[in-house]
Design an enzyme around this catalytic site. Sequence first.
Site, PDB file in Angstrom:
ATOM      1  N   GLU A 192       4.757  -2.339  -3.005  1.00  0.00           N
ATOM      2  CA  GLU A 192       4.019  -3.196  -3.934  1.00  0.00           C
ATOM      3  C   GLU A 192       3.229  -2.368  -4.938  1.00  0.00           C
ATOM      4  OE1 GLU A 192       1.663  -5.820  -1.516  1.00  0.00           O
ATOM      5  OE2 GLU A 192       3.406  -6.549  -0.431  1.00  0.00           O
ATOM      6  N   HIS A 209       1.965 -11.084  -3.448  1.00  0.00           N
ATOM      7  CA  HIS A 209       1.053 -10.897  -2.306  1.00  0.00           C
ATOM      8  C   HIS A 209      -0.194 -11.772  -2.486  1.00  0.00           C
ATOM      9  CE1 HIS A 209      -0.197  -7.859   1.027  1.00  0.00           C
ATOM     10  NE2 HIS A 209      -0.715  -9.047   1.236  1.00  0.00           N
ATOM     11  N   ARG A 265       4.261  -8.292   6.007  1.00  0.00           N
ATOM     12  CA  ARG A 265       4.263  -7.030   5.292  1.00  0.00           C
ATOM     13  C   ARG A 265       5.707  -6.720   4.910  1.00  0.00           C
ATOM     14  NH1 ARG A 265      -0.527  -7.414   4.784  1.00  0.00           N
ATOM     15  NH2 ARG A 265      -2.184  -5.968   5.441  1.00  0.00           N
TER      16      ARG A 265
HETATM   17  C1  8YV Z   1      -4.831  -8.815   1.054  1.00  0.00           C
HETATM   18  C2  8YV Z   1      -3.858  -8.921   3.328  1.00  0.00           C
HETATM   19  O1  8YV Z   1      -3.671  -8.224   0.649  1.00  0.00           O
HETATM   20  O2  8YV Z   1      -5.403  -9.684   4.907  1.00  0.00           O
HETATM   21  C3  8YV Z   1      -4.495  -8.883   4.662  1.00  0.00           C
HETATM   22  O3  8YV Z   1      -4.056  -8.050   5.489  1.00  0.00           O
HETATM   23  O4  8YV Z   1      -2.797  -8.408   3.152  1.00  0.00           O
HETATM   24  C4  8YV Z   1      -4.503  -9.691   2.214  1.00  0.00           C
HETATM   25  O5  8YV Z   1      -5.529 -10.453   2.638  1.00  0.00           O
HETATM   26  C5  8YV Z   1      -5.702  -7.665   1.066  1.00  0.00           C
HETATM   27  O6  8YV Z   1      -6.156  -7.203   2.182  1.00  0.00           O
HETATM   28  C6  8YV Z   1      -6.746  -7.811  -0.008  1.00  0.00           C
HETATM   29  O7  8YV Z   1      -6.483  -6.933  -1.014  1.00  0.00           O
END
Ligand code: 8YV
Length: 313
Positions: free
Chosen positions: A261, A279, A232
């Site tokens: 982001e 991302h 993150r």
């Molecule tokens: C995706 C993520 O950004 O799994 C996560 O925590 O950051 C990614 O898989 C998101 O959750 C899907 O938009």
Amino acid sequence: MNESPILLMAPLHGPTQEKLESRHTVHRLWEAPDAGALIASLADTCRVVVTTGGKGIDAATMARLPKLALVACFGVGVDAIDLGYCRKHGVAVTNTPDVLTDEVADLALALLLATVRRIPYGDRFVREGRWLKGGMPLTQSLRGRKVGIVGLGRIGAAIGRRCEPFGTTIGWHGPRAKPGVGWQYFDDVVELARWADVLIAACPGGPETHRLISRAALEALGPEGIFVNIARGSVVDQAALVELLGKGKLGSAGLDVFDDEPNVPQALIEMENVVLQPHMGSATHATRTEMGRLVLENVAAWSEGKPLVTPVA
Ligand code: 8YV
């Protein structure tokens, strides 16, 4: 059978969202002319919210949904969900672990190799005709380097396994040592950074890891050091990262995640020693389909009064 309209906090993987909307009454928060009014209209009926890793739900919003019983996250990182509120008010939370571990670890290695061997720079070097005027400068190598992993969960461990075949030596930092892990443990992230040639952030987001990779850690990594972040944006001091990269006090970086982001500091965009990704860790058709399957299975399990498939402890 539990019936509930679903509040969807952000767009999902298309096919997953289509299935969710074919099975339930779904309200798309981002399309509401007045988000507050939509939430107020759901106060007496909404028991299920679906979030993503990037777009969660805070305590104030959940407090406006007093019937809330389940928050299902499309993602493994639940740092955008106020888990304290959920625990206090008996709101179950699910996420999508395991199905994305290898995909995210693959991208971490790809980002590391792209950064070390300057692959995007080389691509531009050819396309812009610079090869016609001479060879590209030599790059660093991953072979034989010391790789420090911050966060040895499922993804961090998978990254370590991917780095070993390159003849690397693995070290790691986490809240506590783990029995049975053959890699060297550092209880201080700055000491890990001082030891390492490469530092990879693979820890969860949230208050416990906020700016864990500090200016001091980045300075300890040093002017030849390589930083990779697939965790993150919040886990690193991004202002210090930009400054140290710009001043040559940190060698290079491969970044898939950022503080705000999709906004990325212009200074990073202009740097030749930085590889940027939007991302994309889990962002493949196959993996997002599997993540969506888990979200749909968790919502179905809740609706049928059955045990949740992937509850967050
Ligand atoms: C995706 C993520 O950004 O799994 C996560 O925590 O950051 C990614 O898989 C998101 O959750 C899907 O938009």
